[in-house]
Design an enzyme around this catalytic site. Sequence first.
Site, PDB file in Angstrom:
ATOM      1  N   HIS A  33      94.766  92.491  22.603  1.00  0.00           N
ATOM      2  CA  HIS A  33      93.909  92.674  23.788  1.00  0.00           C
ATOM      3  C   HIS A  33      92.565  93.222  23.331  1.00  0.00           C
ATOM      4  O   HIS A  33      92.381  94.432  23.172  1.00  0.00           O
ATOM      5  CB  HIS A  33      94.578  93.633  24.782  1.00  0.00           C
ATOM      6  CG  HIS A  33      93.928  93.651  26.132  1.00  0.00           C
ATOM      7  ND1 HIS A  33      94.617  93.339  27.286  1.00  0.00           N
ATOM      8  CD2 HIS A  33      92.658  93.933  26.532  1.00  0.00           C
ATOM      9  CE1 HIS A  33      93.807  93.439  28.332  1.00  0.00           C
ATOM     10  NE2 HIS A  33      92.610  93.799  27.879  1.00  0.00           N
ATOM     11  N   HIS A  35      88.317  92.206  23.965  1.00  0.00           N
ATOM     12  CA  HIS A  35      87.332  91.350  24.628  1.00  0.00           C
ATOM     13  C   HIS A  35      86.142  91.106  23.704  1.00  0.00           C
ATOM     14  O   HIS A  35      85.526  92.056  23.215  1.00  0.00           O
ATOM     15  CB  HIS A  35      86.848  91.999  25.925  1.00  0.00           C
ATOM     16  CG  HIS A  35      87.891  92.060  26.996  1.00  0.00           C
ATOM     17  ND1 HIS A  35      88.012  91.092  27.979  1.00  0.00           N
ATOM     18  CD2 HIS A  35      88.882  92.966  27.242  1.00  0.00           C
ATOM     19  CE1 HIS A  35      89.011  91.405  28.790  1.00  0.00           C
ATOM     20  NE2 HIS A  35      89.560  92.538  28.362  1.00  0.00           N
ATOM     21  N   ASP A  37      83.157  90.136  24.482  1.00  0.00           N
ATOM     22  CA  ASP A  37      81.922  90.707  25.019  1.00  0.00           C
ATOM     23  C   ASP A  37      81.988  92.222  25.130  1.00  0.00           C
ATOM     24  O   ASP A  37      81.031  92.846  25.604  1.00  0.00           O
ATOM     25  CB  ASP A  37      81.577  90.083  26.375  1.00  0.00           C
ATOM     26  CG  ASP A  37      82.708  90.169  27.384  1.00  0.00           C
ATOM     27  OD1 ASP A  37      83.838  90.456  26.984  1.00  0.00           O
ATOM     28  OD2 ASP A  37      82.457  89.931  28.584  1.00  0.00           O
ATOM     29  N   GLY A 194      88.707  91.197  35.244  1.00  0.00           N
ATOM     30  CA  GLY A 194      87.725  91.625  36.234  1.00  0.00           C
ATOM     31  C   GLY A 194      88.333  92.631  37.184  1.00  0.00           C
ATOM     32  O   GLY A 194      89.432  93.152  36.948  1.00  0.00           O
ATOM     33  N   HIS A 221      95.729  90.634  33.311  1.00  0.00           N
ATOM     34  CA  HIS A 221      95.349  92.028  33.524  1.00  0.00           C
ATOM     35  C   HIS A 221      96.054  92.513  34.789  1.00  0.00           C
ATOM     36  O   HIS A 221      95.803  91.997  35.885  1.00  0.00           O
ATOM     37  CB  HIS A 221      93.840  92.149  33.719  1.00  0.00           C
ATOM     38  CG  HIS A 221      93.051  92.137  32.452  1.00  0.00           C
ATOM     39  ND1 HIS A 221      92.866  91.006  31.679  1.00  0.00           N
ATOM     40  CD2 HIS A 221      92.370  93.137  31.823  1.00  0.00           C
ATOM     41  CE1 HIS A 221      92.113  91.301  30.634  1.00  0.00           C
ATOM     42  NE2 HIS A 221      91.797  92.587  30.695  1.00  0.00           N
ATOM     43  N   GLU A 224      96.468  98.258  35.818  1.00  0.00           N
ATOM     44  CA  GLU A 224      95.433  99.136  35.266  1.00  0.00           C
ATOM     45  C   GLU A 224      94.792  99.882  36.430  1.00  0.00           C
ATOM     46  O   GLU A 224      95.080 101.047  36.661  1.00  0.00           O
ATOM     47  CB  GLU A 224      94.403  98.333  34.480  1.00  0.00           C
ATOM     48  CG  GLU A 224      93.312  99.189  33.854  1.00  0.00           C
ATOM     49  CD  GLU A 224      92.195  98.359  33.223  1.00  0.00           C
ATOM     50  OE1 GLU A 224      91.407  98.948  32.457  1.00  0.00           O
ATOM     51  OE2 GLU A 224      92.087  97.148  33.503  1.00  0.00           O
ATOM     52  N   ASP A 314      90.922  96.960  23.704  1.00  0.00           N
ATOM     53  CA  ASP A 314      90.263  96.522  24.934  1.00  0.00           C
ATOM     54  C   ASP A 314      88.805  96.173  24.638  1.00  0.00           C
ATOM     55  O   ASP A 314      88.474  95.015  24.400  1.00  0.00           O
ATOM     56  CB  ASP A 314      90.377  97.571  26.028  1.00  0.00           C
ATOM     57  CG  ASP A 314      90.133  96.995  27.424  1.00  0.00           C
ATOM     58  OD1 ASP A 314      90.109  95.746  27.557  1.00  0.00           O
ATOM     59  OD2 ASP A 314      89.980  97.772  28.377  1.00  0.00           O
TER      60      ASP A 314
END
Length: 381
Positions: A33, A35, A37, A194, A221, A224, A314
């Site tokens: 996991h 990202h 970006d 998102g 996701h 969370e 993350d």
Amino acid sequence: MNDSDRTAAGAEQHEPDAALLDQVRALPKVLLHDHLDGGLRPATIVELAAQTGHPLPESSPDALGAWFVRAASSGSLELYLETFAHTVAVMQTEPNLRRVARESVLDLAADGVVYAEQRYAPEQHLAGGLTLQQVVDAVQAGFAEGVEQAAADGRTIRIGTLLTAMRHADRGDEIAALALANRDAGVVGFDIAGAEVGFPASRQASAFRTLRDASFPATVHAGEAAGLDSIAEAVHLAGACRLGHGVRIIDDVHDELDADGPRLGRLAHWVRDRQIPLETCPTSNVQTGAATSVAEHPVTRLKRLGFTVTVNTDNRLQSGTTLTRELALLVQHAGWTPADLRDVTVAAAQHSFLHHDERTRLVVDVIEPAFTAATGGRHRA
């Protein structure tokens, strides 16, 4: 990053010492996991933003890196996500996407990661005129360059790509089709990400049906910012093979005891019985309010209760972290042993979206020999 910046990130004030970090960095690691970006180098953002005229909150790489950690530490997932306006802004051209992907691979390899699944949302990189397929092609080219350069530097790493659909944009069918079109070109899975609250997995139900019919894996996701209902939709409606974060499953573990220990609710039993992996991200979960501290993070209790857990970064930029640091924090503040580190590394490899024979080779040929050599076969601190 100084101690006050680390504290702002929601991590414990005392960082792991250099010796512990070196020990953990030397071990092979698997990251599920992460990202794309959320892992840019601050210096790269400063350089690319200057080229495009994008304004930044800080002008120097060090100050910008510290700003990202502070801004992401609001305790709110929604505010945390706002920091991505600056990273996505510099990822709108083919050269920039290739560079960011290449540098990400090199940074992970330098941290001892031998396999990583990197995720990103192609729909967020169209402002410069690229098509969805051109975005994928650029990122894959960058990954390939990074793997090749890492090998030249004496480090072996493999990258699997997850394509993400943004929950609020309702482009899940389009991104699912894109993932399937690139399943033989490095894309190994699908994800939705998102704002979790108000944008349930059910909004993308048709995309998940398409993926299941095509025998293509998805992670979601869930658990969370939202709770058990979000997790239930992820596993029952979306058919998630893994849960992104998933830490709120602890809400279905109750204080009263039964014959086997803490009483689990039906959903917690479902997740544990089927060993659906949790992609936990300790520092990030503290930043967004999903956990109070690394020491008290649910990952330790869930692991002890027999859930399948993995440890992840993350967003390395927003959390000012690496996978080495995440694991070392658990050693220092939650009492984890080398055996625990081995367990989560093997679990991550075995629940990656690689094929079974490839997972087995990763565990047998890479992970187990390295842990045995590092610990004398004892896997003890």
